[in-house]
Design an enzyme around this catalytic site. Structure first.
Site, PDB file in Angstrom:
ATOM      1  N   GLU A  84       0.836  -1.211   0.000  1.00  0.00           N
ATOM      2  CA  GLU A  84       0.000   0.000   0.000  1.00  0.00           C
ATOM      3  C   GLU A  84       0.871   1.261   0.000  1.00  0.00           C
ATOM      4  O   GLU A  84       0.543   2.251  -0.659  1.00  0.00           O
ATOM      5  CB  GLU A  84      -0.963  -0.030   1.194  1.00  0.00           C
ATOM      6  N   ALA A 109      -7.902  -4.188  11.595  1.00  0.00           N
ATOM      7  CA  ALA A 109      -8.880  -3.251  12.157  1.00  0.00           C
ATOM      8  C   ALA A 109     -10.250  -3.921  12.206  1.00  0.00           C
ATOM      9  O   ALA A 109     -11.035  -3.699  13.136  1.00  0.00           O
ATOM     10  CB  ALA A 109      -8.929  -1.997  11.294  1.00  0.00           C
ATOM     11  N   GLN A 110     -10.509  -4.741  11.200  1.00  0.00           N
ATOM     12  CA  GLN A 110     -11.793  -5.434  11.109  1.00  0.00           C
ATOM     13  C   GLN A 110     -12.098  -6.227  12.383  1.00  0.00           C
ATOM     14  O   GLN A 110     -13.174  -6.111  12.973  1.00  0.00           O
ATOM     15  CB  GLN A 110     -11.691  -6.406   9.936  1.00  0.00           C
TER      16      GLN A 110
HETATM   17  P1  FAD Z   1      -4.276   0.920  17.083  1.00  0.00           P
HETATM   18  O1  FAD Z   1      -5.223   1.320  16.035  1.00  0.00           O
HETATM   19  O2  FAD Z   1      -2.818   0.903  16.785  1.00  0.00           O
HETATM   20  O3  FAD Z   1      -4.525   1.830  18.372  1.00  0.00           O
HETATM   21  C1  FAD Z   1      -3.701   1.793  19.510  1.00  0.00           C
HETATM   22  C2  FAD Z   1      -3.877   3.104  20.265  1.00  0.00           C
HETATM   23  O4  FAD Z   1      -3.147   3.020  21.491  1.00  0.00           O
HETATM   24  C3  FAD Z   1      -3.313   4.317  19.523  1.00  0.00           C
HETATM   25  O5  FAD Z   1      -4.206   5.400  19.649  1.00  0.00           O
HETATM   26  C4  FAD Z   1      -1.989   4.605  20.245  1.00  0.00           C
HETATM   27  O6  FAD Z   1      -1.622   5.983  20.216  1.00  0.00           O
HETATM   28  C5  FAD Z   1      -2.329   4.173  21.659  1.00  0.00           C
HETATM   29  N1  FAD Z   1      -1.151   3.766  22.436  1.00  0.00           N
HETATM   30  C6  FAD Z   1      -0.208   2.872  22.070  1.00  0.00           C
HETATM   31  N2  FAD Z   1       0.672   2.689  23.066  1.00  0.00           N
HETATM   32  C7  FAD Z   1       0.269   3.492  24.082  1.00  0.00           C
HETATM   33  C8  FAD Z   1       0.751   3.714  25.410  1.00  0.00           C
HETATM   34  N3  FAD Z   1       1.829   3.070  25.886  1.00  0.00           N
HETATM   35  N4  FAD Z   1       0.085   4.585  26.193  1.00  0.00           N
HETATM   36  C9  FAD Z   1      -1.016   5.233  25.729  1.00  0.00           C
HETATM   37  N5  FAD Z   1      -1.535   5.043  24.501  1.00  0.00           N
HETATM   38  C10 FAD Z   1      -0.884   4.188  23.682  1.00  0.00           C
HETATM   39  N6  FAD Z   1      -6.547  -3.563   8.931  1.00  0.00           N
HETATM   40  C11 FAD Z   1      -7.711  -3.759   8.248  1.00  0.00           C
HETATM   41  O7  FAD Z   1      -8.611  -4.449   8.762  1.00  0.00           O
HETATM   42  N7  FAD Z   1      -7.914  -3.221   7.012  1.00  0.00           N
HETATM   43  C12 FAD Z   1      -6.995  -2.425   6.423  1.00  0.00           C
HETATM   44  O8  FAD Z   1      -7.204  -1.946   5.301  1.00  0.00           O
HETATM   45  C13 FAD Z   1      -5.766  -2.166   7.108  1.00  0.00           C
HETATM   46  N8  FAD Z   1      -4.845  -1.361   6.565  1.00  0.00           N
HETATM   47  C14 FAD Z   1      -3.700  -1.099   7.256  1.00  0.00           C
HETATM   48  C15 FAD Z   1      -2.761  -0.221   6.683  1.00  0.00           C
HETATM   49  C16 FAD Z   1      -1.583   0.057   7.351  1.00  0.00           C
HETATM   50  C17 FAD Z   1      -0.595   1.006   6.719  1.00  0.00           C
HETATM   51  C18 FAD Z   1      -1.320  -0.528   8.629  1.00  0.00           C
HETATM   52  C19 FAD Z   1      -0.040  -0.218   9.356  1.00  0.00           C
HETATM   53  C20 FAD Z   1      -2.244  -1.384   9.201  1.00  0.00           C
HETATM   54  C21 FAD Z   1      -3.440  -1.680   8.529  1.00  0.00           C
HETATM   55  N9  FAD Z   1      -4.404  -2.534   9.076  1.00  0.00           N
HETATM   56  C22 FAD Z   1      -5.572  -2.776   8.391  1.00  0.00           C
HETATM   57  C23 FAD Z   1      -4.210  -3.125  10.411  1.00  0.00           C
HETATM   58  C24 FAD Z   1      -4.913  -2.220  11.460  1.00  0.00           C
HETATM   59  O9  FAD Z   1      -4.475  -0.892  11.312  1.00  0.00           O
HETATM   60  C25 FAD Z   1      -4.641  -2.685  12.891  1.00  0.00           C
HETATM   61  O10 FAD Z   1      -4.974  -4.047  12.993  1.00  0.00           O
HETATM   62  C26 FAD Z   1      -5.497  -1.864  13.865  1.00  0.00           C
HETATM   63  O11 FAD Z   1      -5.059  -0.526  13.884  1.00  0.00           O
HETATM   64  C27 FAD Z   1      -5.429  -2.437  15.283  1.00  0.00           C
HETATM   65  O12 FAD Z   1      -6.262  -1.663  16.098  1.00  0.00           O
HETATM   66  P2  FAD Z   1      -5.906  -1.436  17.628  1.00  0.00           P
HETATM   67  O13 FAD Z   1      -7.026  -0.635  18.209  1.00  0.00           O
HETATM   68  O14 FAD Z   1      -5.524  -2.709  18.263  1.00  0.00           O
HETATM   69  O15 FAD Z   1      -4.582  -0.562  17.611  1.00  0.00           O
HETATM   70  P1  NAD Z   2       2.732  -8.713   7.287  1.00  0.00           P
HETATM   71  O1  NAD Z   2       3.207  -9.597   8.367  1.00  0.00           O
HETATM   72  O2  NAD Z   2       1.388  -8.934   6.747  1.00  0.00           O
HETATM   73  O3  NAD Z   2       3.766  -8.716   6.081  1.00  0.00           O
HETATM   74  C1  NAD Z   2       5.153  -8.613   6.305  1.00  0.00           C
HETATM   75  C2  NAD Z   2       5.910  -9.172   5.107  1.00  0.00           C
HETATM   76  O4  NAD Z   2       7.312  -8.993   5.354  1.00  0.00           O
HETATM   77  C3  NAD Z   2       5.674 -10.662   4.883  1.00  0.00           C
HETATM   78  O5  NAD Z   2       5.395 -10.893   3.525  1.00  0.00           O
HETATM   79  C4  NAD Z   2       6.990 -11.311   5.326  1.00  0.00           C
HETATM   80  O6  NAD Z   2       7.288 -12.486   4.605  1.00  0.00           O
HETATM   81  C5  NAD Z   2       7.985 -10.204   5.013  1.00  0.00           C
HETATM   82  N1  NAD Z   2       9.213 -10.317   5.823  1.00  0.00           N
HETATM   83  C6  NAD Z   2       9.314 -10.573   7.150  1.00  0.00           C
HETATM   84  N2  NAD Z   2      10.591 -10.614   7.522  1.00  0.00           N
HETATM   85  C7  NAD Z   2      11.329 -10.383   6.410  1.00  0.00           C
HETATM   86  C8  NAD Z   2      12.725 -10.313   6.146  1.00  0.00           C
HETATM   87  N3  NAD Z   2      13.649 -10.483   7.091  1.00  0.00           N
HETATM   88  N4  NAD Z   2      13.124 -10.057   4.880  1.00  0.00           N
HETATM   89  C9  NAD Z   2      12.224  -9.856   3.888  1.00  0.00           C
HETATM   90  N5  NAD Z   2      10.900  -9.932   4.083  1.00  0.00           N
HETATM   91  C10 NAD Z   2      10.454 -10.181   5.320  1.00  0.00           C
HETATM   92  O7  NAD Z   2       2.875  -7.233   7.907  1.00  0.00           O
HETATM   93  P2  NAD Z   2       2.211  -5.850   7.486  1.00  0.00           P
HETATM   94  O8  NAD Z   2       2.141  -5.689   6.023  1.00  0.00           O
HETATM   95  O9  NAD Z   2       2.942  -4.821   8.274  1.00  0.00           O
HETATM   96  O10 NAD Z   2       0.730  -5.976   8.053  1.00  0.00           O
HETATM   97  C11 NAD Z   2       0.501  -6.076   9.457  1.00  0.00           C
HETATM   98  C12 NAD Z   2      -0.944  -6.472   9.716  1.00  0.00           C
HETATM   99  O11 NAD Z   2      -1.810  -5.424   9.270  1.00  0.00           O
HETATM  100  C13 NAD Z   2      -1.361  -7.724   8.959  1.00  0.00           C
HETATM  101  O12 NAD Z   2      -2.249  -8.458   9.748  1.00  0.00           O
HETATM  102  C14 NAD Z   2      -2.090  -7.199   7.749  1.00  0.00           C
HETATM  103  O13 NAD Z   2      -3.099  -8.075   7.290  1.00  0.00           O
HETATM  104  C15 NAD Z   2      -2.705  -5.908   8.295  1.00  0.00           C
HETATM  105  N6  NAD Z   2      -2.825  -4.946   7.197  1.00  0.00           N
HETATM  106  C16 NAD Z   2      -3.942  -5.048   6.431  1.00  0.00           C
HETATM  107  C17 NAD Z   2      -4.072  -4.189   5.344  1.00  0.00           C
HETATM  108  C18 NAD Z   2      -5.304  -4.308   4.485  1.00  0.00           C
HETATM  109  O14 NAD Z   2      -6.208  -5.073   4.838  1.00  0.00           O
HETATM  110  N7  NAD Z   2      -5.378  -3.603   3.388  1.00  0.00           N
HETATM  111  C19 NAD Z   2      -3.072  -3.248   5.053  1.00  0.00           C
HETATM  112  C20 NAD Z   2      -1.928  -3.202   5.864  1.00  0.00           C
HETATM  113  C21 NAD Z   2      -1.813  -4.077   6.933  1.00  0.00           C
END
Ligand code: FAD
Ligand code: NAD
Length: 401
Positions: A167, A314-315
């Site tokens: 992404e 997030a789901q």
């Molecule tokens: P978070 O959303 O990370 O929330 C944690 C909260 O705790 C934050 O507000 C943070 O500031 C706070 N916090 C952390 N540590 C402390 C501390 N010590 N003290 C006080 N506050 C603290 N999932 C999907 O389902 N669909 C997607 O399309 C998708 N896209 C993604 C794209 C990216 C780039 C990334 C990185 C992840 C994506 N994910 C997606 C995964 C999803 O974002 C996470 O699974 C989700 O955010 C988890 O929710 P959470 O509430 O556990 O944590």
């Molecule tokens: P991930 O674990 O899904 O992917 C990490 C990738 O890095 C894997 O393909 C793994 O084989 C590779 N990797 C690990 N160690 C490596 C190494 N030493 N050298 C080279 N490659 C290596 O992690 P992510 O992309 O950060 O996603 C984290 C979570 O957030 C996942 O659960 C993912 O499904 C979710 N997420 C979802 C979306 C979405 O739904 N659109 C978007 C972003 C993240």
């Protein structure tokens, strides 16, 4: 009798949804939500900030907009540790606070796997600050190219080819024409490489769908190096293993997106865990601690169809937030707890703005329709937690940009 005290740690997807759900129940309880910042950010859009496609404001809003001040107090502070047997939480500035029921939802951190140089040279994408740092770092390197004419300043290495990497690359490749113009650097010298340990890219999708997405990125000039685990990072190179030999690629911008683990506060608090994720009971409580719910990326829930924990998303975090709130209500009313069940609706992976690939409710989607689906899913979740007004003020109804 004094009111029961519910403390929620973390105002991410899981914590904020739990808060919203608890408040709607009109229970006679006091709620405290603790978060590092005064704002909630949507982690699912961090790649847009990291690539400079959008600013942080678009994907964040003040937590107070969700708070009912008659029932809930927001403490803007950092959690240090949970004293699970004393039922207290230590906060950096506030000190100790106590709870009757705790919802632990502190989210995720970057996973280094102990690889040399990652802590120093890898740029993670795990919150607003780190996402902004990636964008700023790349801009600084582009500026330095003009002073030095060293091509390494125009080289970006993205580590791992999971969803976060793909992404980010998808958005970055679309931002590139604007960036090179702004910094007056030659676009033909910009190199974006993605280094992945596994030999198959995006294995969770049907092969044709994955190929469609990867080909789009290749067409935008991305170089995929596949089946090559990264062994070390240095200030200007990524060292990986290919067929038993160590090779390297020069890059002054190294984006470290090889996966995540739960918050380190899980381990600091002495919960039984693996990669800071607690295998929770089916009511989402921590084993042995029936008043502590662990949800979101700090929890692990087994998927019986694969015999592996569901990936942290997030789901699932949103659904757990609602379930934890229901179970706190059940405890207060001395009713049976609701077991947590989850069926993933599908997955959509953006490959930049209005292009994506996805599998939703068993149907494969690609291109523009998939990107609309991703925006609809994101906006729906934003409406449900933040409200329609926030979606409108963030300009998030623009499916045609
Ligand atoms: P978070 O959303 O990370 O929330 C944690 C909260 O705790 C934050 O507000 C943070 O500031 C706070 N916090 C952390 N540590 C402390 C501390 N010590 N003290 C006080 N506050 C603290 N999932 C999907 O389902 N669909 C997607 O399309 C998708 N896209 C993604 C794209 C990216 C780039 C990334 C990185 C992840 C994506 N994910 C997606 C995964 C999803 O974002 C996470 O699974 C989700 O955010 C988890 O929710 P959470 O509430 O556990 O944590
Ligand atoms: P991930 O674990 O899904 O992917 C990490 C990738 O890095 C894997 O393909 C793994 O084989 C590779 N990797 C690990 N160690 C490596 C190494 N030493 N050298 C080279 N490659 C290596 O992690 P992510 O992309 O950060 O996603 C984290 C979570 O957030 C996942 O659960 C993912 O499904 C979710 N997420 C979802 C979306 C979405 O739904 N659109 C978007 C972003 C993240």
């Amino acid at each position: 009798m004094s009111k029961a005290k519910v403390v929620i740690l973390g105002a991410g997807y899981a914590g904020l949804r739990a808060l919203k759900s608890l408040q709607s129940k009109r229970l006679d309880i006091d709620i405290t939500i603790v978060n590092k910042n005064s704002f909630h950010y949507e982690s699912t859009y961090l790649h847009e900030v990291a690539s400079g496609a959008h600013n942080a404001e678009r994907i964040s809003y003040e937590i107070k907009t969700v708070i009912n001040p008659k029932q809930t107090t927001l403490i803007e502070d950092t959690v240090v540790v949970v004293n699970k047997d004393d039922k207290t939480v230590e906060l950096e500035k506030t000190g100790l606070i106590s709870f009757d029921y705790l919802i632990f939802a502190l989210g995720f951190e970057s996973e280094s796997f102990g690889i040399k140089g990652v802590e120093h040279y890898g740029l993670p994408v795990v919150d607003i600050e780190t996402a902004q740092k990636v964008d700023q770092h790349l801009r600084t390197q582009f500026s330095k190219y003009n002073e030095t004419k060293d091509d390494a300043y125009l080289s970006v290495a993205v580590c791992g080819a999971g969803f976060t990497s793909i992404e980010y690359i998808g958005e970055l490749t679309l931002q590139l024409p604007k960036l090179v113009k702004q910094y007056a650097v030659p676009i033909e010298k910009v190199q974006i490489s993605c280094i992945e340990a596994m030999s198959t890219l995006l294995p969770m999708f049907d092969e044709k769908l994955a190929d469609f997405g990867i080909q789009k990125l290749k067409d935008r000039g991305v170089n995929f190096i596949v089946g090559t685990p990264i062994k070390e990072l240095t200030a200007d190179s990524v060292i990986y293993e290919e067929a038993g030999e160590l090779k390297s690629i020069k890059a002054k911008t190294i984006v470290w997106t090889t996966g995540v683990k739960g918050s380190s506060i899980v381990e600091a608090s002495g919960f039984e865990q693996r990669r800071n994720r607690v295998m929770v009971e089916n009511d989402l409580t921590a084993p042995g601690y029936p008043d502590i719910f662990i949800i979101g990326d700090c929890s692990a829930v087994m998927d019986s169809s694969t015999n592996r924990p569901y990936p942290p998303t997030a789901q699932i975090a949103l659904k757990q937030g609602i379930n934890a709130a229901d179970n706190i209500e059940a405890k207060l009313k001395e009713k049976a707890m609701k077991p947590f069940t989850f069926t993933a609706l599908g997955t959509v992976c953006s490959i930049g703005n209005n292009q994506a690939i996805g599998e939703v409710l068993g149907r494969n989607l690609k291109g523009y329709p998939a990107s609309v689906m991703k925006k609809v899913i994101g906006d729906r979740s934003l409406i449900e937690t933040g409200g329609v007004k926030i979606v409108a003020t963030k300009g998030r109804f623009d499916f045609y940009r």
